[in-house]
Design a protein around this motif. Structure first.
Motif, short mmCIF file in Angstrom:
data_model
loop_
_atom_site.label_atom_id
_atom_site.label_comp_id
_atom_site.label_asym_id
_atom_site.label_seq_id
_atom_site.Cartn_x
_atom_site.Cartn_y
_atom_site.Cartn_z
N GLU A 38 0.82 -1.22 0.00
CA GLU A 38 0.00 0.00 0.00
C GLU A 38 0.85 1.27 0.00
OE1 GLU A 38 -0.24 -1.72 4.30
OE2 GLU A 38 -0.07 -2.44 2.22
N THR A 39 2.08 1.15 0.50
CA THR A 39 2.99 2.30 0.44
C THR A 39 3.44 2.54 -1.00
OG1 THR A 39 3.78 1.93 2.70
CG2 THR A 39 5.21 3.22 1.23
N ILE A 40 3.78 1.46 -1.69
CA ILE A 40 4.24 1.57 -3.08
C ILE A 40 3.15 2.15 -3.98
CG2 ILE A 40 5.06 0.25 -5.07
CD1 ILE A 40 6.30 -1.73 -3.07
N SER A 41 1.90 1.82 -3.70
CA SER A 41 0.80 2.28 -4.55
C SER A 41 0.14 3.55 -4.03
CB SER A 41 -0.26 1.18 -4.67
OG SER A 41 -0.80 0.86 -3.39
N SER A 42 0.70 4.15 -2.98
CA SER A 42 0.09 5.33 -2.37
C SER A 42 0.00 6.50 -3.37
CB SER A 42 0.90 5.77 -1.16
OG SER A 42 0.43 6.99 -0.63
N THR A 43 -1.09 7.25 -3.26
CA THR A 43 -1.27 8.46 -4.08
C THR A 43 -1.08 9.72 -3.25
OG1 THR A 43 -3.66 8.38 -3.68
CG2 THR A 43 -2.83 7.31 -5.69
N SER A 44 -0.67 9.56 -1.99
CA SER A 44 -0.40 10.72 -1.14
C SER A 44 0.73 11.55 -1.76
CB SER A 44 0.00 10.27 0.26
OG SER A 44 0.74 11.25 0.93
N PRO A 45 0.55 12.88 -1.90
CA PRO A 45 1.61 13.71 -2.50
C PRO A 45 2.95 13.57 -1.78
CG PRO A 45 -0.43 14.95 -2.35
CD PRO A 45 -0.66 13.66 -1.62
N THR A 46 2.91 13.52 -0.44
CA THR A 46 4.15 13.39 0.32
C THR A 46 4.83 12.05 0.04
OG1 THR A 46 3.29 14.80 2.08
CG2 THR A 46 5.15 13.36 2.63
N LYS A 47 4.03 10.98 0.10
CA LYS A 47 4.59 9.66 -0.14
C LYS A 47 5.07 9.50 -1.58
CE LYS A 47 4.89 7.18 2.56
NZ LYS A 47 6.05 6.97 3.46
N THR A 48 4.31 10.07 -2.52
CA THR A 48 4.71 10.00 -3.93
C THR A 48 6.06 10.68 -4.15
OG1 THR A 48 2.40 9.95 -4.64
CG2 THR A 48 4.03 10.61 -6.27
N ALA A 49 6.25 11.82 -3.48
CA ALA A 49 7.53 12.54 -3.61
C ALA A 49 8.67 11.71 -3.04
CB ALA A 49 7.44 13.88 -2.89
N GLU A 50 8.42 11.03 -1.90
CA GLU A 50 9.45 10.19 -1.31
C GLU A 50 9.81 9.02 -2.22
OE1 GLU A 50 7.64 9.10 2.36
OE2 GLU A 50 7.97 11.05 3.31
N LEU A 51 8.79 8.41 -2.82
CA LEU A 51 9.04 7.28 -3.72
C LEU A 51 9.78 7.73 -4.99
CD1 LEU A 51 5.60 5.45 -3.40
CD2 LEU A 51 7.76 4.81 -2.32
N THR A 52 9.43 8.92 -5.47
CA THR A 52 10.11 9.46 -6.66
C THR A 52 11.59 9.68 -6.37
OG1 THR A 52 8.08 10.51 -7.45
CG2 THR A 52 10.17 11.38 -8.29
N HIS A 53 11.88 10.20 -5.18
CA HIS A 53 13.27 10.40 -4.78
C HIS A 53 14.04 9.07 -4.82
CE1 HIS A 53 16.81 11.51 -2.44
NE2 HIS A 53 16.52 10.55 -1.56
N LEU A 54 13.43 8.02 -4.30
CA LEU A 54 14.10 6.72 -4.29
C LEU A 54 14.25 6.16 -5.70
CD1 LEU A 54 12.37 5.10 -1.16
CD2 LEU A 54 14.64 6.15 -1.29
N ARG A 55 13.23 6.32 -6.52
CA ARG A 55 13.33 5.85 -7.91
C ARG A 55 14.47 6.56 -8.64
NH1 ARG A 55 7.45 5.97 -7.73
NH2 ARG A 55 6.62 3.82 -7.78
N ASN A 56 14.62 7.85 -8.37
CA ASN A 56 15.68 8.62 -9.02
C ASN A 56 17.07 8.16 -8.59
OD1 ASN A 56 13.81 10.17 -10.41
ND2 ASN A 56 13.84 11.86 -8.94
N LEU A 57 17.14 7.45 -7.47
CA LEU A 57 18.41 6.87 -7.01
C LEU A 57 18.60 5.44 -7.53
CD1 LEU A 57 18.33 8.00 -3.25
CD2 LEU A 57 19.59 9.07 -5.13
N ASN A 58 17.67 5.00 -8.39
CA ASN A 58 17.68 3.64 -8.93
C ASN A 58 17.48 2.59 -7.85
OD1 ASN A 58 18.09 4.36 -11.70
ND2 ASN A 58 20.25 4.78 -11.21
N ILE A 59 16.69 2.94 -6.85
CA ILE A 59 16.33 1.99 -5.79
C ILE A 59 15.12 1.17 -6.27
CG2 ILE A 59 15.64 1.70 -3.39
CD1 ILE A 59 18.40 3.01 -3.73
N ALA A 60 15.22 -0.15 -6.18
CA ALA A 60 14.10 -1.02 -6.55
C ALA A 60 13.19 -1.22 -5.35
CB ALA A 60 14.63 -2.36 -7.05
N PHE A 61 11.90 -1.38 -5.60
CA PHE A 61 10.92 -1.58 -4.54
C PHE A 61 10.55 -3.06 -4.44
CE2 PHE A 61 9.18 2.92 -5.53
CZ PHE A 61 10.31 3.49 -4.94
N LEU A 62 10.67 -3.62 -3.23
CA LEU A 62 10.27 -5.00 -2.97
C LEU A 62 9.02 -4.96 -2.09
CD1 LEU A 62 10.88 -8.09 -3.07
CD2 LEU A 62 12.13 -7.75 -0.90
N PRO A 63 7.87 -5.39 -2.61
CA PRO A 63 6.66 -5.40 -1.78
C PRO A 63 6.76 -6.47 -0.70
CG PRO A 63 6.14 -5.64 -4.13
CD PRO A 63 7.60 -5.87 -3.97
#
Length: 315
Positions: A38-63
């Motif tokens: 649910e964190t990975i799929s969150s639409t919260s602006p704050t959470k989305t920004a945090e996930l974008t930061h991690l994606r920009n670092l080439n961090i992969a998400f493991l559910p």
């Protein structure tokens, strides 16, 4: 050398460690973070920004979720060379042992458990903060096996805690008997008592350095620190930074224990007793990883200038 790294959690410390790993890891290193679906799929602006930061670092998400059975976590962890736990205490009692068991059963080569904090072995069992007994259980479990190498990183508390109202050490908004505002600095136990503090950013950077250090660090407790300060020095720093005299108060151990006895489930009051007793909550810079290698870190006065200037400007 770790080439497939999994970090558990992306809170303040997890994000700092992920960011630092992404900057210094050798080419070909894969870095992933365990997040709830649910964190990975969150639409919260704050959470989305945090996930974008991690994606920009080439961090992969493991559910995944640590509430899953140990067998499920074992399958999740087993492909990784190194697991670093950054989940904190919010997940409740028992989870640290559970995660450690899954790491060991998954034959993970290296493990850094959630031990970022005090020197729990010096504090010992039966302290005012009972959750720390589980930290010792984790250490016992790791030392009882030889399939997984481990590193414990002792960091002290986050530097910001000194200046957070809830901790009670630096109080910018105290009111005197006439109702006038005054800055109060309180010593937990006494003015000569010391506490080790480090910023999350420095913990992240130093942990990443420890991971890739040569010769390889394994099966040991590694100390880091931004600074080890007495409460008297904290009061002096606040006076220099603010340009004003502060009111100095001592919260004795007897007072802190009385406060806790009246509110026995209060987590912060449990912390205050342990820090007031002053055992296992500080160490000299000479024994730290960064001190021995002359690695520059943020010290209390430079942190206070940013923190207190901001607070005073915005109040």
């Amino acid at each position: 050398m770790a080439s497939n790294i999994l970090v558990l959690g992306a809170g303040e410390l997890g994000t700092a460690i992920l960011t630092a790993l992404s900057k210094i890891s050798p080419p070909g290193t894969k870095i992933s973070v365990l997040l709830r679906p649910e964190t990975i799929s969150s639409t919260s602006p704050t959470k989305t920004a945090e996930l974008t930061h991690l994606r920009n670092l080439n961090i992969a998400f493991l559910p995944g979720d640590i509430t899953s059975p140990v067998s499920t976590l074992t399958q999740l962890f087993s492909p990784y060379d190194l697991v670093i736990s950054c989940l904190g205490y919010a997940s409740g009692p028992g989870w640290q042992i559970k995660v450690t068991q899954a790491v060991i059963e998954g034959n993970v080569k290296r493990y850094i458990p959630w031990q970022f904090g005090a020197d729990y072995e010096v504090i010992g069992r039966g302290s005012a903060q009972p959750v720390w007994d589980e930290q010792l259980d984790v250490r016992d479990l790791l030392r009882s096996q030889n399939g997984t190498e481990w590193i414990i990183v002792s960091t002290g508390i986050f530097m910001s805690f000194l200046f957070e109202p809830f901790f009670g050490v630096v109080d910018l908004d105290s009111q005197d008997k006439d109702g006038e505002g005054k800055t109060v600095v309180r010593a937990l136990g006494g003015w000569e008592n010391k506490v080790t503090v480090t910023t999350p950013e420095d913990i992240g950077r130093l942990t990443a350095m420890i991971v890739f250090a040569e010769p390889k660090v394994k099966n040991e407790v590694v100390y880091v620190a931004g600074e080890t300060v007495s409460y008297g020095r904290v009061a002096d720093i606040v006076e220099r930074v603010t340009g004003k005299k502060v009111k100095r108060e001592v919260w004795s151990v007897d007072f802190l224990k009385k406060e806790l006895a009246e509110d026995p489930e209060n987590v912060i009051k449990k912390y205050r007793v342990v820090f007031g007793e002053g055992k296992g909550v500080s160490w000299e810079m000479e024994k730290t990883f960064n001190g021995q290698r002359r690695i520059a870190v943020t010290v209390v006065e430079s942190f206070a200038k940013g923190k207190l200037d901001y607070n005073l400007t915005n109040n």
